[in-house]
Design a protein around this motif. Structure first.
Motif, short mmCIF file in Angstrom:
data_model
loop_
_atom_site.label_atom_id
_atom_site.label_comp_id
_atom_site.label_asym_id
_atom_site.label_seq_id
_atom_site.Cartn_x
_atom_site.Cartn_y
_atom_site.Cartn_z
N LEU A 20 -0.87 -0.61 1.47
CA LEU A 20 -0.75 -1.98 0.97
C LEU A 20 0.35 -2.75 1.70
O LEU A 20 0.19 -3.93 2.02
N ILE A 21 1.46 -2.08 1.98
CA ILE A 21 2.55 -2.73 2.72
C ILE A 21 2.11 -3.05 4.14
O ILE A 21 2.36 -4.14 4.66
N ASN A 24 -0.22 -5.98 4.16
CA ASN A 24 0.47 -7.23 3.85
C ASN A 24 1.22 -7.78 5.06
O ASN A 24 1.34 -8.99 5.22
N HIS A 25 1.71 -6.91 5.93
CA HIS A 25 2.49 -7.34 7.09
C HIS A 25 1.66 -7.45 8.37
O HIS A 25 2.21 -7.73 9.43
#
Length: 53
Positions: A20-21, A24-25
């Motif tokens: 997820l991180i 997101n980036h």
């Protein structure tokens, strides 16, 4: 047996959070035959994006 379950659950949760991180980036863009391009596809019908039918 519960220890193995909790270890597998922790590894799964860590992988999900990492995914997820990373999502997101990630840069916003698109990829075509010319490579990766940042931003949106230009409006209209740019070269290389014709209807193949």
């Amino acid at each position: 047996m519960m220890t193995i379950f909790f270890i597998a659950l922790a590894l799964t949760a860590a992988g999900l959070i990492t995914e997820l991180i990373a999502a997101n980036h990630a840069p916003f863009g698109y990829q075509d035959e010319g490579g990766f391009h940042f931003g949106n596809i230009e409006s209209g019908n740019p070269a290389g994006f014709e209807n193949p039918s």
